[in-house]
Design an enzyme around this catalytic site. Structure first.
Site, PDB file in Angstrom:
ATOM      1  N   ARG A 141       1.031  -1.211   0.117  1.00  0.00           N
ATOM      2  CA  ARG A 141      -0.019  -0.095  -0.120  1.00  0.00           C
ATOM      3  C   ARG A 141       0.882   1.424   0.070  1.00  0.00           C
ATOM      4  O   ARG A 141       2.576   1.068   0.079  1.00  0.00           O
ATOM      5  CB  ARG A 141      -0.910  -0.077   1.096  1.00  0.00           C
ATOM      6  CG  ARG A 141      -1.142  -0.564   2.481  1.00  0.00           C
ATOM      7  CD  ARG A 141       0.684   0.233   3.122  1.00  0.00           C
ATOM      8  NE  ARG A 141       0.081   1.100   3.205  1.00  0.00           N
ATOM      9  CZ  ARG A 141       1.234   2.321   3.904  1.00  0.00           C
ATOM     10  NH1 ARG A 141       2.792   2.237   3.570  1.00  0.00           N
ATOM     11  NH2 ARG A 141       1.143   3.629   3.945  1.00  0.00           N
ATOM     12  N   GLY A 142       0.276   2.530   0.207  1.00  0.00           N
ATOM     13  CA  GLY A 142       1.101   3.179  -0.515  1.00  0.00           C
ATOM     14  C   GLY A 142       1.302   3.920  -1.658  1.00  0.00           C
ATOM     15  O   GLY A 142       1.453   2.888  -2.603  1.00  0.00           O
TER      16      GLY A 142
ATOM     17  N   ARG B  19      -7.380   0.330  -6.227  1.00  0.00           N
ATOM     18  CA  ARG B  19      -7.591   1.014  -5.765  1.00  0.00           C
ATOM     19  C   ARG B  19      -7.891   2.002  -6.476  1.00  0.00           C
ATOM     20  O   ARG B  19      -6.547   2.537  -7.326  1.00  0.00           O
ATOM     21  CB  ARG B  19      -6.562   0.923  -4.537  1.00  0.00           C
ATOM     22  CG  ARG B  19      -6.390  -0.529  -3.922  1.00  0.00           C
ATOM     23  CD  ARG B  19      -5.462  -0.112  -2.972  1.00  0.00           C
ATOM     24  NE  ARG B  19      -6.478   0.968  -1.865  1.00  0.00           N
ATOM     25  CZ  ARG B  19      -5.754   1.432  -0.098  1.00  0.00           C
ATOM     26  NH1 ARG B  19      -3.765   1.161  -0.346  1.00  0.00           N
ATOM     27  NH2 ARG B  19      -6.150   2.142   0.432  1.00  0.00           N
TER      28      ARG B  19
ATOM     29  N   GLN C  82      -1.098   2.247  10.012  1.00  0.00           N
ATOM     30  CA  GLN C  82      -1.211   2.502   8.882  1.00  0.00           C
ATOM     31  C   GLN C  82       0.850   3.221   9.853  1.00  0.00           C
ATOM     32  O   GLN C  82       2.318   2.491   9.844  1.00  0.00           O
ATOM     33  CB  GLN C  82      -0.691   2.694   8.187  1.00  0.00           C
ATOM     34  CG  GLN C  82      -1.674   2.541   6.945  1.00  0.00           C
ATOM     35  CD  GLN C  82      -2.533   2.377   6.893  1.00  0.00           C
ATOM     36  OE1 GLN C  82      -3.395   3.391   8.242  1.00  0.00           O
ATOM     37  NE2 GLN C  82      -3.799   2.708   5.608  1.00  0.00           N
TER      38      GLN C  82
ATOM     39  N   ASP D 165      -1.373  11.021  -2.268  1.00  0.00           N
ATOM     40  CA  ASP D 165      -2.341   9.662  -3.042  1.00  0.00           C
ATOM     41  C   ASP D 165      -2.413  10.252  -4.047  1.00  0.00           C
ATOM     42  O   ASP D 165      -2.384   9.605  -4.745  1.00  0.00           O
ATOM     43  CB  ASP D 165      -3.512   9.373  -2.329  1.00  0.00           C
ATOM     44  CG  ASP D 165      -3.119   8.127  -1.284  1.00  0.00           C
ATOM     45  OD1 ASP D 165      -3.019   8.910  -0.224  1.00  0.00           O
ATOM     46  OD2 ASP D 165      -2.830   7.289  -1.507  1.00  0.00           O
TER      47      ASP D 165
ATOM     48  N   LYS E  78      -4.099  10.186   3.280  1.00  0.00           N
ATOM     49  CA  LYS E  78      -5.378   8.796   4.454  1.00  0.00           C
ATOM     50  C   LYS E  78      -6.105   9.735   4.985  1.00  0.00           C
ATOM     51  O   LYS E  78      -5.404  10.741   6.012  1.00  0.00           O
ATOM     52  CB  LYS E  78      -3.979   8.625   5.290  1.00  0.00           C
ATOM     53  CG  LYS E  78      -4.232   7.399   6.646  1.00  0.00           C
ATOM     54  CD  LYS E  78      -5.423   6.342   5.749  1.00  0.00           C
ATOM     55  CE  LYS E  78      -4.837   5.772   5.004  1.00  0.00           C
ATOM     56  NZ  LYS E  78      -6.235   4.920   4.272  1.00  0.00           N
TER      57      LYS E  78
HETATM   58  O1  MRU Z   1      -4.228   3.537   2.076  1.00  0.00           O
HETATM   59  P1  MRU Z   1      -2.638   3.658   2.371  1.00  0.00           P
HETATM   60  O2  MRU Z   1      -2.095   2.571   3.444  1.00  0.00           O
HETATM   61  O3  MRU Z   1      -2.021   3.210   0.488  1.00  0.00           O
HETATM   62  O4  MRU Z   1      -2.494   4.556   2.390  1.00  0.00           O
HETATM   63  C1  MRU Z   1      -1.097   5.697   2.277  1.00  0.00           C
HETATM   64  C2  MRU Z   1      -1.301   6.835   2.252  1.00  0.00           C
HETATM   65  O5  MRU Z   1      -2.771   7.967   2.616  1.00  0.00           O
HETATM   66  C3  MRU Z   1       0.101   8.114   2.220  1.00  0.00           C
HETATM   67  O6  MRU Z   1      -0.081   9.030   2.926  1.00  0.00           O
HETATM   68  C4  MRU Z   1       0.050   8.148   0.489  1.00  0.00           C
HETATM   69  O7  MRU Z   1      -0.179   7.175  -0.441  1.00  0.00           O
HETATM   70  C5  MRU Z   1       1.398   8.326   0.426  1.00  0.00           C
HETATM   71  S1  MRU Z   1       2.558   7.663   0.376  1.00  0.00           S
HETATM   72  C6  MRU Z   1       4.297   7.650   0.208  1.00  0.00           C
END
Ligand code: MRU
Length: 348
Positions: free
Chosen positions: A45-46, A88, A198, A239, A250
């Protein structure tokens, strides 16, 4: 160095982020649909890590395609890209990486009609996306590190570290590592980041591994800690960033940004250029993923809420650009008015 995702001769190898910090387990994904499932289920994820993984999944799936003509290969390739695109919706790096792979297919086809050669060129492109992600996070870490004063305590939300990217530095944590590598003493406060945790599971794990001092707070403690003067700066990842600087990140990030304004603490967003979506004029157009209710009602198998209760679980929120002090990218730092400065940075 934490290896979040890797291309190997056997398939795509990833650390299973659902199990951290209790278990450090790596999984080998041997087909494109296993990679797609891993993205959906948050094994990986990320935003940047999702993009890199999707590119590798597309390369893997195309490599395994059995058709002998370029047309057959194109058909399979298009189908695999569609499967990846449906994993996603919010992180634009996913769609950016798919576009990169589509463009690479187009260039390969113009160069050769040899199916095996096209497959090899796609693997090369996926590996290039991986390498570029590591390099761009190093660059943004250097730019962002300059904004953080020596001795600062930095609050971050979610995990925007090595685990959220191809590995190594990360974005928000890249800024912290950039400051540390410039010789500054930095401490981090990590929001726990309900519901998927996270912050407490991943950010605390990777910072502790890197010997960067980290303190976990639950999300509802952030205002109190800021009021006590314990936070000097806030750095988060993103994101998707719209052309005007509105930033999806997030869930809970918006709340932190509003608190930062109230307490006059600079709120920075750190993200590679691949996270900026100039096609969207404002954050209102960013699709927000709604995830499974079980993420809210349970932690692993522990039930926390009554059976059958209504749950709302938006995975992201949008922080309006006027709350963002600067957007730190791999090409430099953008400040208001973002509609002009982001375009200029991308064109530079
Ligand atoms: O749902 P996730 O864990 O994929 O969300 C991740 C985030 O919101 C991070 O802050 C974002 O992707 C930046 S990662 C460098």
């Amino acid at each position: 160095m934490i290896k979040t995702v890797e291309w190997t001769d056997e398939g795509v190898r990833m650390i299973d982020q659902r199990l951290l910090p209790v278990e450090e387990k790596y999984v080998m994904l041997r087909s494109y649909d296993e990679v797609a499932e891993a993205i959906k289920e948050m094994v990986v994820r990320g935003a940047p890590a999702i993009g890199v993984s999707a590119a590798m999944g597309i390369a893997l799936g195309t490599q395994q395609a059995v058709g002998t003509s370029v047309d057959d290969l194109q058909q399979d390739f298009d189908y695999i890209c569609d499967v990846m695109a449906a994993t996603r919706p919010t992180a634009v790096n996913l769609f950016w990486a798919i576009e990169r792979m589509r463009a690479a297919f187009g260039r390969a086809k113009a160069e050769t009609q040899d199916v095996e050669e096209i497959k090899q060129l796609l693997v090369k492109e996926a590996r290039k996306i991986f390498d570029e992600d590591i390099a761009s996070n190093r660059a943004l870490g250097r730019f962002g590190g300059e904004l953080i004063p020596d001795g600062a305590t930095v609050l971050t939300h979610c995990n925007a570290g090595a685990l959220a990217t191809a590995g190594d530095y990360g974005t928000a944590l890249g800024v912290i590592r950039g400051a540390r590598d410039a010789g500054k003493r930095i401490a981090v406060i990590a929001d726990e980041t309900r519901p998927f945790l996270q912050g407490s599971r991943l950010t605390a794990w990777e910072l502790a591994k890197d010997s960067i001092p980290v303190t976990i707070i639950t999300d509802n403690m952030a205002g109190h800690i800021m009021k006590q003067g314990k936070v000097d700066a806030i750095v988060v990842g993103a994101d998707r960033i719209a052309a005007n600087g509105d930033t999806a990140n997030k869930i809970g990030t918006y709340m932190v940004a509003v608190l930062a304004r109230e307490h006059r603490i600079p709120f920075y967003v750190a993200a590679p250029i691949s996270t900026i979506d100039l096609k969207l004029s404002s954050g209102d157009q960013i699709p927000i993923e709604e995830r499974n209710a079980r993420e809210v009602t349970h932690i692993r198998n522990q039930q926390l809420a009554p059976d059958g209760v209504e749950v709302h679980n938006p995975a992201f929120d949008v922080t309006p650009n006027e709350l963002v002090a600067a957007i730190i990218t791999d090409k430099g730092v953008a400040r208001q008015p973002y509609t002009e400065t982001l375009r200029k940075l991308i064109a530079s």
